[in-house]
Design a protein around this motif. Structure first.
Motif, short mmCIF file in Angstrom:
data_model
loop_
_atom_site.label_atom_id
_atom_site.label_comp_id
_atom_site.label_asym_id
_atom_site.label_seq_id
_atom_site.Cartn_x
_atom_site.Cartn_y
_atom_site.Cartn_z
N LYS A 90 36.17 4.55 54.01
CA LYS A 90 35.50 3.66 55.45
C LYS A 90 36.05 4.40 56.53
O LYS A 90 36.00 4.42 57.69
N GLN A 91 37.80 4.11 56.53
CA GLN A 91 38.35 4.88 58.06
C GLN A 91 38.03 6.14 58.11
O GLN A 91 37.64 6.56 59.33
N ALA A 92 37.58 6.50 56.88
CA ALA A 92 37.54 8.75 57.86
C ALA A 92 35.45 8.41 58.53
O ALA A 92 35.46 9.13 58.59
N SER A 93 35.14 7.45 57.45
CA SER A 93 33.81 6.94 57.29
C SER A 93 33.42 6.73 59.31
O SER A 93 32.91 7.10 60.12
N ASP A 94 34.59 5.82 59.87
CA ASP A 94 34.83 5.26 61.01
C ASP A 94 35.13 6.04 61.86
O ASP A 94 34.97 6.47 63.04
N GLU A 95 35.88 6.69 61.71
CA GLU A 95 36.47 7.74 62.42
C GLU A 95 35.21 8.91 62.24
O GLU A 95 35.33 9.38 63.63
N GLN A 96 34.05 9.08 61.99
CA GLN A 96 32.87 10.14 62.06
C GLN A 96 31.90 9.75 62.83
O GLN A 96 30.55 9.77 62.71
N GLY A 97 31.64 8.29 62.97
CA GLY A 97 31.32 7.39 63.37
C GLY A 97 30.72 6.13 63.30
O GLY A 97 29.96 5.97 63.45
N GLY A 98 30.91 6.11 61.86
CA GLY A 98 30.20 4.37 61.05
C GLY A 98 28.82 5.19 60.13
O GLY A 98 28.61 3.94 59.81
N GLN A 99 28.37 5.87 60.48
CA GLN A 99 27.01 6.17 60.17
C GLN A 99 26.70 5.98 58.60
O GLN A 99 28.55 6.91 57.71
N VAL A 100 26.14 5.53 57.71
CA VAL A 100 25.46 5.56 56.35
C VAL A 100 24.10 6.08 56.16
O VAL A 100 23.62 6.11 56.76
N SER A 101 24.00 6.71 55.23
CA SER A 101 22.73 7.67 54.79
C SER A 101 22.02 6.15 54.54
O SER A 101 21.93 5.43 53.57
N LYS A 102 20.55 5.75 55.06
CA LYS A 102 19.49 5.45 54.33
C LYS A 102 18.69 5.18 52.92
O LYS A 102 18.36 6.28 53.33
N ASN A 103 19.14 4.19 52.51
CA ASN A 103 18.53 4.28 51.09
C ASN A 103 18.72 2.82 50.96
O ASN A 103 19.09 2.44 50.69
N GLU A 104 16.92 2.46 50.62
CA GLU A 104 16.45 0.82 50.07
C GLU A 104 17.22 0.54 48.69
O GLU A 104 17.38 -0.67 48.68
N THR A 105 17.03 1.32 47.99
CA THR A 105 17.39 1.39 46.71
C THR A 105 18.17 1.44 46.55
O THR A 105 19.51 0.36 45.44
N LEU A 106 19.64 2.37 46.86
CA LEU A 106 20.83 2.65 46.51
C LEU A 106 21.00 1.77 47.54
O LEU A 106 22.29 0.63 46.32
N GLY A 107 20.93 1.13 48.09
CA GLY A 107 21.32 -0.20 49.21
C GLY A 107 20.98 -1.36 48.32
O GLY A 107 22.12 -2.54 48.03
N LYS A 108 20.41 -1.66 47.65
CA LYS A 108 19.68 -2.81 46.89
C LYS A 108 21.33 -2.76 45.72
O LYS A 108 22.32 -4.17 45.74
N ALA A 109 21.04 -1.76 45.07
CA ALA A 109 22.14 -2.30 43.72
C ALA A 109 23.42 -1.50 44.76
O ALA A 109 24.24 -2.87 43.66
N GLU A 110 23.70 -1.44 44.96
CA GLU A 110 25.32 -1.50 45.90
C GLU A 110 25.55 -2.70 46.41
O GLU A 110 26.46 -3.31 46.08
N GLN A 111 24.17 -3.24 47.02
CA GLN A 111 24.95 -4.77 47.34
C GLN A 111 24.92 -6.19 46.54
O GLN A 111 25.64 -7.26 46.10
N THR A 112 23.65 -5.40 45.33
CA THR A 112 23.83 -5.98 44.30
C THR A 112 25.24 -6.26 43.08
O THR A 112 25.95 -6.80 42.48
N LEU A 113 25.13 -5.54 43.45
CA LEU A 113 26.65 -4.67 42.16
C LEU A 113 28.23 -5.56 42.96
O LEU A 113 29.22 -5.88 42.31
N GLY A 114 28.05 -5.28 44.71
CA GLY A 114 29.44 -6.00 44.96
C GLY A 114 29.42 -7.12 44.49
O GLY A 114 29.94 -7.86 44.65
N SER A 115 27.93 -8.39 44.98
CA SER A 115 27.75 -9.24 44.75
C SER A 115 28.74 -9.93 43.25
O SER A 115 29.51 -10.50 42.71
#
Length: 99
Positions: free
Chosen positions: A58-83
């Protein structure tokens, strides 16, 4: 398992690897709570190593502007697993990927 996370996080931290390691460690810790104290402690240690890797990524990402790739399916899976695993950072990253 912890040594993999430690070597990966120190050389090239990865949010994806950190999340996968966290989920595996959480499962190991849970199984260990029924099977053996050593396994439970190992899972907790591995989980902490995964958290450190995710923080470094996260720190490395923030140093590079904090952009994440957009992917609806991956995002939903990641959010569910996180929950399911109780990883707030994973939930947040999943939400960002969906936005």
């Amino acid at each position: 398992m912890a040594s993999n996370g430690d070597s990966n996080s120190s050389s090239n931290p990865s949010m994806l690897h950190g999340h996968a390691a966290y989920v595996a460690a959480a499962a190991k810790e849970t199984i260990g709570s029924y099977a053996s104290t050593d396994m439970q402690n190992s899972g907790a240690s591995d989980k902490q190593a995964a958290i450190e890797e995710m923080k470094a990524a996260k720190q490395a990402s923030d140093e590079q502007g904090g952009q994440v790739s957009k992917n609806e399916t991956l995002g939903k899976a990641e959010q569910t697993l996180g929950s399911v695993t109780g990883c707030e950072g994973m939930e947040e990253e999943g939400a960002k990927r969906q936005a």
